[in-house]
Motif scaffolding. Structure first.
Motif, PDB file in Angstrom:
ATOM      1  N   GLU A   1      28.283  23.956  -2.999  1.00 39.05           N
ATOM      2  CA  GLU A   1      28.848  22.657  -3.376  1.00 39.05           C
ATOM      3  C   GLU A   1      29.481  22.640  -4.556  1.00 39.05           C
ATOM      4  OE1 GLU A   1      28.887  20.051  -1.217  1.00 39.05           O
ATOM      5  OE2 GLU A   1      27.827  21.360   0.409  1.00 39.05           O
ATOM      6  N   GLY A   2      30.380  23.501  -4.947  1.00 37.78           N
ATOM      7  CA  GLY A   2      30.847  23.591  -6.202  1.00 37.78           C
ATOM      8  C   GLY A   2      30.100  23.604  -7.560  1.00 37.78           C
TER       9      GLY A   2
ATOM     10  N   GLN B   1      19.074  30.496  -2.522  1.00 39.74           N
ATOM     11  CA  GLN B   1      20.520  30.269  -1.951  1.00 39.74           C
ATOM     12  C   GLN B   1      21.394  29.386  -3.072  1.00 39.74           C
ATOM     13  OE1 GLN B   1      20.754  29.524   1.921  1.00 39.74           O
ATOM     14  NE2 GLN B   1      20.428  31.625   2.666  1.00 39.74           N
ATOM     15  N   LYS B   2      20.700  29.511  -4.391  1.00 31.62           N
ATOM     16  CA  LYS B   2      21.124  28.636  -5.601  1.00 31.62           C
ATOM     17  C   LYS B   2      21.319  29.417  -6.746  1.00 31.62           C
ATOM     18  CE  LYS B   2      20.683  24.763  -3.180  1.00 31.62           C
ATOM     19  NZ  LYS B   2      20.730  25.050  -1.870  1.00 31.62           N
ATOM     20  N   LEU B   3      22.245  28.930  -7.799  1.00 31.20           N
ATOM     21  CA  LEU B   3      22.191  29.468  -9.202  1.00 31.20           C
ATOM     22  C   LEU B   3      21.235  28.912  -9.830  1.00 31.20           C
ATOM     23  CD1 LEU B   3      26.042  29.559  -9.411  1.00 31.20           C
ATOM     24  CD2 LEU B   3      24.698  31.618  -9.140  1.00 31.20           C
ATOM     25  N   ALA B   4      20.288  29.830 -10.539  1.00 31.33           N
ATOM     26  CA  ALA B   4      19.419  29.012 -11.349  1.00 31.33           C
ATOM     27  C   ALA B   4      19.463  29.485 -12.683  1.00 31.33           C
ATOM     28  CB  ALA B   4      17.850  29.354 -10.672  1.00 31.33           C
ATOM     29  N   CYS B   5      18.992  28.670 -13.755  1.00 27.14           N
ATOM     30  CA  CYS B   5      18.739  29.048 -15.116  1.00 27.14           C
ATOM     31  C   CYS B   5      17.188  29.169 -15.395  1.00 27.14           C
ATOM     32  CB  CYS B   5      19.391  27.659 -15.731  1.00 27.14           C
ATOM     33  SG  CYS B   5      19.226  27.927 -17.609  1.00 27.14           S
TER      34      CYS B   5
ATOM     35  N   LEU C   1      28.514  23.720 -12.989  1.00 28.39           N
ATOM     36  CA  LEU C   1      29.148  25.146 -13.737  1.00 28.39           C
ATOM     37  C   LEU C   1      30.844  24.921 -13.405  1.00 28.39           C
ATOM     38  CD1 LEU C   1      26.355  27.721 -12.428  1.00 28.39           C
ATOM     39  CD2 LEU C   1      26.704  26.572 -14.815  1.00 28.39           C
ATOM     40  N   PRO C   2      31.529  25.277 -14.340  1.00 32.05           N
ATOM     41  CA  PRO C   2      33.077  25.308 -14.312  1.00 32.05           C
ATOM     42  C   PRO C   2      33.452  26.324 -13.193  1.00 32.05           C
ATOM     43  CG  PRO C   2      32.487  25.208 -16.512  1.00 32.05           C
ATOM     44  CD  PRO C   2      31.071  25.473 -15.820  1.00 32.05           C
ATOM     45  N   GLU C   3      34.247  25.949 -12.079  1.00 32.05           N
ATOM     46  CA  GLU C   3      34.422  26.985 -11.126  1.00 32.05           C
ATOM     47  C   GLU C   3      35.615  28.195 -12.011  1.00 32.05           C
ATOM     48  OE1 GLU C   3      35.909  25.044  -7.602  1.00 32.05           O
ATOM     49  OE2 GLU C   3      35.931  26.971  -6.564  1.00 32.05           O
ATOM     50  N   VAL C   4      35.681  29.202 -11.347  1.00 36.64           N
ATOM     51  CA  VAL C   4      36.670  30.269 -11.738  1.00 36.64           C
ATOM     52  C   VAL C   4      37.326  30.597 -10.342  1.00 36.64           C
ATOM     53  CG1 VAL C   4      36.617  32.791 -12.163  1.00 36.64           C
ATOM     54  CG2 VAL C   4      34.794  31.196 -13.322  1.00 36.64           C
TER      55      VAL C   4
ATOM     56  N   GLY D   1      17.379  24.669 -14.784  1.00 35.26           N
ATOM     57  CA  GLY D   1      18.436  24.169 -14.034  1.00 35.26           C
ATOM     58  C   GLY D   1      18.841  24.957 -12.928  1.00 35.26           C
ATOM     59  N   VAL D   2      19.034  24.166 -11.728  1.00 34.59           N
ATOM     60  CA  VAL D   2      19.545  24.562 -10.456  1.00 34.59           C
ATOM     61  C   VAL D   2      20.960  24.131 -10.096  1.00 34.59           C
ATOM     62  CG1 VAL D   2      19.082  24.945  -8.053  1.00 34.59           C
ATOM     63  CG2 VAL D   2      17.196  25.149 -10.013  1.00 34.59           C
TER      64      VAL D   2
END
Ligand code: FES
Length: 151
Positions: free
Chosen positions: A123-124, A108-112, A136-139, A117-118
């Motif tokens: 949490e923004g 449940q994360k954004l992973a590189c 990561l910059p928010e859109v 990198g996670v």
């Protein structure tokens, strides 16, 4: 064929042969990547201009995401539907060296994929682990008429 023309043809063919796999490995080929960063296997599956719909609400199940390219910047962005149903969106360009990140349901994360990198989309997009130092910059997005729009 003259020697000069032979060399020129070879250079063009050589660049073409090498360039296609490189572009395929770089997602949409437009992300701002560091030359040292390995290629990300992730690439946007749609293009979205600011003000356009990214997806319909029902198209994106909770605990999933849509990777798209912002046509204005040419950069990948990711729309995440969190497990609780809330939508959030971020730049998908890793703040370490610019690889394209993707949503990993198991975590449940954004992973590189480049250096591990996670980021936590709930949490923004704060850094959870790995070498990145910035979130990561928010859109900005907007929910309207059953669709999620890029602001
Ligand atoms: Fe290095 Fe993402 S580019 S962790």
């Amino acid at each position: 064929m003259s020697r000069k023309r032979f060399i020129r043809t070879g250079v063009v063919l050589g660049v073409g042969t090498v360039g296609i796999p490189l572009l395929a490995g770089c997602g949409d080929g437009r992300a701002s990547r560091s030359p040292e960063a390995p290629a990300s296997p992730y690439s946007p599956d749609r293009e979205v201009a600011p003000g356009e719909a990214i997806a319909s609400e029902e198209e994106v199940e909770p605990d999933s995401a849509v990777l798209y390219a912002n046509t204005e910047t040419g950069q990948p962005e990711v729309l995440v539907r969190l497990p609780d149903g809330e939508f959030v969106a971020y730049s998908a360009v890793c703040t370490h060296q610019g690889c394209t990140v993707a949503y990993r349901r198991q975590m449940q994360k954004l992973a590189c994929p480049c250096h591990g990198g996670v980021f936590d989309p709930a949490e923004g997009a704060a850094v959870v682990s790995g070498p990145p130092r910035r979130p990561l910059p928010e859109v900005e997005i907007e929910l309207r008429d059953g669709k999620v729009f890029r602001a």
